[in-house]
Design a protein around this motif. Structure first.
Motif, PDB file in Angstrom:
ATOM      1  N   ASP A   1     -72.535  31.665  32.977  1.00 13.99           N
ATOM      2  CA  ASP A   1     -71.569  30.567  33.012  1.00 13.99           C
ATOM      3  C   ASP A   1     -71.226  30.145  34.439  1.00 13.99           C
ATOM      4  N   GLN A   2     -71.700  30.888  35.438  1.00 12.63           N
ATOM      5  CA  GLN A   2     -71.458  30.542  36.833  1.00 12.63           C
ATOM      6  C   GLN A   2     -72.697  29.971  37.514  1.00 12.63           C
ATOM      7  N   VAL A   3     -73.793  29.866  36.767  1.00  9.49           N
ATOM      8  CA  VAL A   3     -75.045  29.348  37.331  1.00  9.49           C
ATOM      9  C   VAL A   3     -75.016  27.825  37.282  1.00  9.49           C
ATOM     10  N   PRO A   4     -75.130  27.156  38.430  1.00 10.93           N
ATOM     11  CA  PRO A   4     -75.048  25.686  38.451  1.00 10.93           C
ATOM     12  C   PRO A   4     -76.302  25.020  37.866  1.00 10.93           C
ATOM     13  N   VAL A   5     -76.057  24.149  36.901  1.00 10.27           N
ATOM     14  CA  VAL A   5     -77.125  23.398  36.242  1.00 10.27           C
ATOM     15  C   VAL A   5     -76.746  21.922  36.276  1.00 10.27           C
ATOM     16  N   GLY A   6     -77.633  21.090  36.774  1.00  9.64           N
ATOM     17  CA  GLY A   6     -77.383  19.653  36.848  1.00  9.64           C
ATOM     18  C   GLY A   6     -77.900  18.936  35.615  1.00  9.64           C
ATOM     19  N   ILE A   7     -77.084  18.065  35.058  1.00  8.80           N
ATOM     20  CA  ILE A   7     -77.491  17.232  33.927  1.00  8.80           C
ATOM     21  C   ILE A   7     -77.629  15.809  34.433  1.00  8.80           C
ATOM     22  N   VAL A   8     -78.837  15.262  34.314  1.00 10.87           N
ATOM     23  CA  VAL A   8     -79.099  13.879  34.684  1.00 10.87           C
ATOM     24  C   VAL A   8     -79.224  13.098  33.381  1.00 10.87           C
ATOM     25  N   ASN A   9     -78.200  12.319  33.068  1.00  7.11           N
ATOM     26  CA  ASN A   9     -78.218  11.521  31.841  1.00  7.11           C
ATOM     27  C   ASN A   9     -78.596  10.089  32.196  1.00  7.11           C
ATOM     28  N   ALA A  10     -79.861   9.757  31.951  1.00  6.19           N
ATOM     29  CA  ALA A  10     -80.342   8.405  32.219  1.00  6.19           C
ATOM     30  C   ALA A  10     -80.273   7.528  30.976  1.00  6.19           C
ATOM     31  N   ASP A  11     -79.790   8.075  29.870  1.00  6.40           N
ATOM     32  CA  ASP A  11     -79.740   7.347  28.602  1.00  6.40           C
ATOM     33  C   ASP A  11     -78.860   6.097  28.728  1.00  6.40           C
ATOM     34  N   VAL A  12     -79.423   4.950  28.370  1.00  4.39           N
ATOM     35  CA  VAL A  12     -78.677   3.695  28.443  1.00  4.39           C
ATOM     36  C   VAL A  12     -77.946   3.400  27.142  1.00  4.39           C
ATOM     37  N   GLY A  13     -78.236   4.169  26.107  1.00  7.46           N
ATOM     38  CA  GLY A  13     -77.564   3.977  24.823  1.00  7.46           C
ATOM     39  C   GLY A  13     -78.135   2.804  24.046  1.00  7.46           C
ATOM     40  N   VAL A  14     -77.532   2.541  22.907  1.00 13.09           N
ATOM     41  CA  VAL A  14     -77.920   1.418  22.059  1.00 13.09           C
ATOM     42  C   VAL A  14     -76.666   0.724  21.561  1.00 13.09           C
ATOM     43  N   THR A  15     -76.817  -0.538  21.184  1.00 13.26           N
ATOM     44  CA  THR A  15     -75.696  -1.282  20.610  1.00 13.26           C
ATOM     45  C   THR A  15     -75.936  -1.413  19.115  1.00 13.26           C
ATOM     46  N   ILE A  16     -74.964  -0.924  18.346  1.00 15.70           N
ATOM     47  CA  ILE A  16     -75.044  -0.989  16.887  1.00 15.70           C
ATOM     48  C   ILE A  16     -73.736  -1.584  16.393  1.00 15.70           C
ATOM     49  N   ASN A  17     -73.859  -2.699  15.660  1.00 16.65           N
ATOM     50  CA  ASN A  17     -72.669  -3.397  15.154  1.00 16.65           C
ATOM     51  C   ASN A  17     -71.667  -3.661  16.275  1.00 16.65           C
ATOM     52  N   GLU A  18     -72.182  -4.174  17.391  1.00 14.57           N
ATOM     53  CA  GLU A  18     -71.393  -4.518  18.564  1.00 14.57           C
ATOM     54  C   GLU A  18     -70.676  -3.326  19.198  1.00 14.57           C
ATOM     55  N   GLU A  19     -71.151  -2.130  18.921  1.00 15.58           N
ATOM     56  CA  GLU A  19     -70.571  -0.924  19.511  1.00 15.58           C
ATOM     57  C   GLU A  19     -71.666  -0.197  20.282  1.00 15.58           C
ATOM     58  N   ASN A  20     -71.356   0.185  21.533  1.00 16.56           N
ATOM     59  CA  ASN A  20     -72.323   0.908  22.343  1.00 16.56           C
ATOM     60  C   ASN A  20     -72.283   2.387  21.968  1.00 16.56           C
ATOM     61  N   VAL A  21     -73.440   2.927  21.629  1.00 13.49           N
ATOM     62  CA  VAL A  21     -73.567   4.331  21.247  1.00 13.49           C
ATOM     63  C   VAL A  21     -74.495   5.003  22.256  1.00 13.49           C
ATOM     64  N   ASN A  22     -74.023   6.076  22.868  1.00 17.18           N
ATOM     65  CA  ASN A  22     -74.822   6.808  23.846  1.00 17.18           C
ATOM     66  C   ASN A  22     -74.897   8.268  23.413  1.00 17.18           C
ATOM     67  N   ILE A  23     -75.939   8.580  22.649  1.00 22.41           N
ATOM     68  CA  ILE A  23     -76.103   9.942  22.134  1.00 22.41           C
ATOM     69  C   ILE A  23     -76.416  10.899  23.282  1.00 22.41           C
ATOM     70  N   GLY A  24     -77.097  10.425  24.311  1.00 22.32           N
ATOM     71  CA  GLY A  24     -77.368  11.265  25.478  1.00 22.32           C
ATOM     72  C   GLY A  24     -76.085  11.759  26.118  1.00 22.32           C
ATOM     73  N   GLN A  25     -75.089  10.889  26.219  1.00 27.97           N
ATOM     74  CA  GLN A  25     -73.803  11.288  26.787  1.00 27.97           C
ATOM     75  C   GLN A  25     -73.104  12.295  25.885  1.00 27.97           C
ATOM     76  N   GLN A  26     -73.217  12.094  24.582  1.00 28.77           N
ATOM     77  CA  GLN A  26     -72.599  13.038  23.651  1.00 28.77           C
ATOM     78  C   GLN A  26     -73.244  14.418  23.754  1.00 28.77           C
ATOM     79  N   VAL A  27     -74.569  14.443  23.906  1.00 29.75           N
ATOM     80  CA  VAL A  27     -75.273  15.719  24.084  1.00 29.75           C
ATOM     81  C   VAL A  27     -74.860  16.369  25.405  1.00 29.75           C
ATOM     82  N   ALA A  28     -74.784  15.586  26.471  1.00 26.23           N
ATOM     83  CA  ALA A  28     -74.365  16.116  27.772  1.00 26.23           C
ATOM     84  C   ALA A  28     -72.945  16.682  27.694  1.00 26.23           C
TER      85      ALA A  28
END
Length: 153
Positions: free
Chosen positions: A36-63
């Motif tokens: 839990d003290q080991v530094p790990v970088g998360i690079v989230n390049a996910d741009v997400g998708v728009t569904i029913n005028e709502e932006n959904v970013n599953i990559g951000q949710q996973v991060a």
């Protein structure tokens, strides 16, 4: 050369590998204890998708799920700011991650992928442990993806 000098040299030659072994084993006695003290970088390049005028970013949710798990010292970073001088491992969520999950049937059932890169030059043992830990976290990541997908649908 006297007998005493020969015996002293043999004893010293036997002690050097023993000292190395004891030091090495002591340093790696509990390799999972402080992940839990080991530094790990998360690079989230996910741009997400728009569904029913709502932006959904599953990559951000996973991060966010990874950070909340506290399995490692996860930190959000960018590709430009990432350096193996600061982190032992990099997790990359590609730009089409959400798109691949939401439209998996339209993409020929291509699987969305998260890329993990470990700098093995720093510590081979850590590279092995990190690979095993990420393998174990796969089910948590998959659960987060399924939950996100069901919430969108």
């Amino acid at each position: 050369m006297s007998k005493k000098m020969l015996i002293a040299k043999i004893v010293v030659l036997c002690l050097i590998p023993s000292m190395y072994t004891i030091t090495y084993l002591a340093a790696n006695s509990d390799p999972y204890g402080n992940l839990d003290q080991v530094p790990v970088g998360i690079v989230n390049a996910d741009v997400g998708v728009t569904i029913n005028e709502e932006n959904v970013n599953i990559g951000q949710q996973v991060a966010d799920g990874l950070i909340a798990s506290e399995a490692f010292a996860f930190t959000m970073t960018t590709e430009q700011d990432f350096s193996y001088d600061d982190y032992f491992m990099k997790i990359v969520i590609p730009s089409d991650f959400s798109q691949s999950i939401i439209n998996f049937d339209q993409n020929g059932y291509q699987q969305a992928q998260i890329v993990m890169r470990v700098d093995e030059s720093k510590n081979y043992i850590f590279a092995s442990i990190a690979s095993e830990a990420m393998y174990e976290m796969e089910s948590d990541i998959n659960q987060e993806i399924v939950t996100s997908y069901l919430n969108v649908g």
